[in-house]
Motif scaffolding. Structure first.
Motif, mmCIF file in Angstrom:
data_model
loop_
_atom_site.group_PDB
_atom_site.id
_atom_site.type_symbol
_atom_site.label_atom_id
_atom_site.label_comp_id
_atom_site.label_asym_id
_atom_site.label_seq_id
_atom_site.Cartn_x
_atom_site.Cartn_y
_atom_site.Cartn_z
ATOM 1 N N PHE A 133 9.021 -2.995 13.110
ATOM 2 C CA PHE A 133 8.934 -1.559 13.347
ATOM 3 C C PHE A 133 8.050 -1.207 14.544
ATOM 4 O O PHE A 133 8.031 -0.055 14.973
ATOM 5 C CB PHE A 133 8.414 -0.845 12.096
ATOM 6 C CG PHE A 133 9.352 -0.932 10.924
ATOM 7 C CD1 PHE A 133 10.582 -0.285 10.945
ATOM 8 C CD2 PHE A 133 9.027 -1.684 9.802
ATOM 9 C CE1 PHE A 133 11.459 -0.369 9.874
ATOM 10 C CE2 PHE A 133 9.890 -1.775 8.727
ATOM 11 C CZ PHE A 133 11.117 -1.126 8.762
ATOM 12 N N PHE A 230 11.972 7.748 11.529
ATOM 13 C CA PHE A 230 12.240 6.580 10.673
ATOM 14 C C PHE A 230 13.666 6.740 10.180
ATOM 15 O O PHE A 230 13.938 7.478 9.241
ATOM 16 C CB PHE A 230 11.248 6.534 9.520
ATOM 17 C CG PHE A 230 11.038 5.160 8.928
ATOM 18 C CD1 PHE A 230 10.467 4.148 9.685
ATOM 19 C CD2 PHE A 230 11.409 4.885 7.619
ATOM 20 C CE1 PHE A 230 10.258 2.882 9.141
ATOM 21 C CE2 PHE A 230 11.210 3.629 7.066
ATOM 22 C CZ PHE A 230 10.628 2.620 7.832
ATOM 23 N N ASP A 234 16.172 1.999 9.449
ATOM 24 C CA ASP A 234 14.771 1.609 9.253
ATOM 25 C C ASP A 234 14.423 1.591 7.767
ATOM 26 O O ASP A 234 13.752 0.674 7.277
ATOM 27 C CB ASP A 234 13.831 2.580 9.977
ATOM 28 C CG ASP A 234 13.865 2.434 11.484
ATOM 29 O OD1 ASP A 234 14.261 1.348 11.963
ATOM 30 O OD2 ASP A 234 13.496 3.398 12.178
#
Length: 257
Positions: A133, A230, A234
């Protein structure tokens, strides 16, 4: 409230009163004696009711609290809570908050995660989350009675934090993935000491982890000092990484049992 909802609440009330649902079901609902699985499923249906409906029946006032000092009633009430506690986390809304927390902490103790050293697979997953991430920190947190402990962590996070300010406490309570794209625009967190001070959290995404009987004991989370989006993909990656951790927790707990 529908007739079906009332019947579910009445069954739950009978359990709390110390009556055996196995004896109640055939006469109250009709049909043959039911299995433990069927009882679990039925009471779980009661949990879908809004919390404000618990303790009410249609058109009536809430049931009064029982008089103090009545030992037999207290024992029956405790026996009823013991029966509901047997449902695990599925029965948490039928328990008092104090008993639910007691059961959650017992679940955490049974994992023995608070009293063991580092676990390679946990460290690998946490590091993978941080790198994938591209965030400043990632951790596997455990929510104990008064504190949050980081079982595994990469990034500038304290290994122990007061529970009342830990963002992962909210994930554990909500029982779902929690995403905060910008903490400063969220009234729940804008004044949190971990937001306005070190480590200056602006983004958070956490997924709950559970111990025996389904009680949430902690989270896998990623954190950054900048707000960010996000995406659905994700979220799927975080969920997959959390599943790896969860499977390991399950295996370790089963082996210990």
């Amino acid at each position: 409230m529908s007739d079906e909802s009332e019947r579910r609440l009445e069954l739950a009330a009978m359990v709390v009163a110390g009556l055996d649902p196995a004896d109640i079901w055939p006469t109250y609902f009709g049909g043959p004696r039911f299995s433990d699985f069927e009882l679990h499923a039925y009471l779980h249906g009661a949990l879908a009711l809004p919390e404000f409906e618990r303790g009410y029946s249609a058109g009536t006032e809430p049931m009064p609290a029982p008089p103090q000092g009545q030992g037999r009633q207290h024992r029956r009430g405790r026996a009823g809570e013991d029966a509901l506690a047997g449902l695990g986390a599925a029965g948490r809304f039928l328990l008092t908050p104090e008993r639910a927390e007691e059961e959650r902490l017992q679940s955490l103790r049974e994992t023995d995660l608070l009293h063991t050293g580092t676990v390679d697979i946990f460290d690998q997953v946490v590091e993978t989350a941080r790198d994938y991430f591209g965030v400043g920190a990632a951790s596997l947190s455990l929510i104990a009675e008064n504190s949050q402990f980081l079982k595994s962590v990469v990034g500038p996070l304290r290994e122990e934090t007061p529970r009342e300010i830990a963002l992962c406490t909210h994930t554990v309570r909500l029982n779902t993935m929690l995403i905060i794209n910008d903490t400063l625009t969220d009234d729940r967190f804008a004044t949190n000491p971990l937001v306005v001070g070190e480590p200056f959290i602006r983004f958070y995404a956490g997924y709950p982890l559970h111990g025996p009987r389904g009680w949430n004991i902690g989270t896998l989370c990623v954190i950054d000092h900048r707000p960010r989006a996000f995406s659905a993909s994700d979220q799927q990656v975080l969920r997959t990484l959390a599943t790896i951790v969860q499977n390991n927790i399950n295996a370790r707990t089963d082996a210990a049992g």
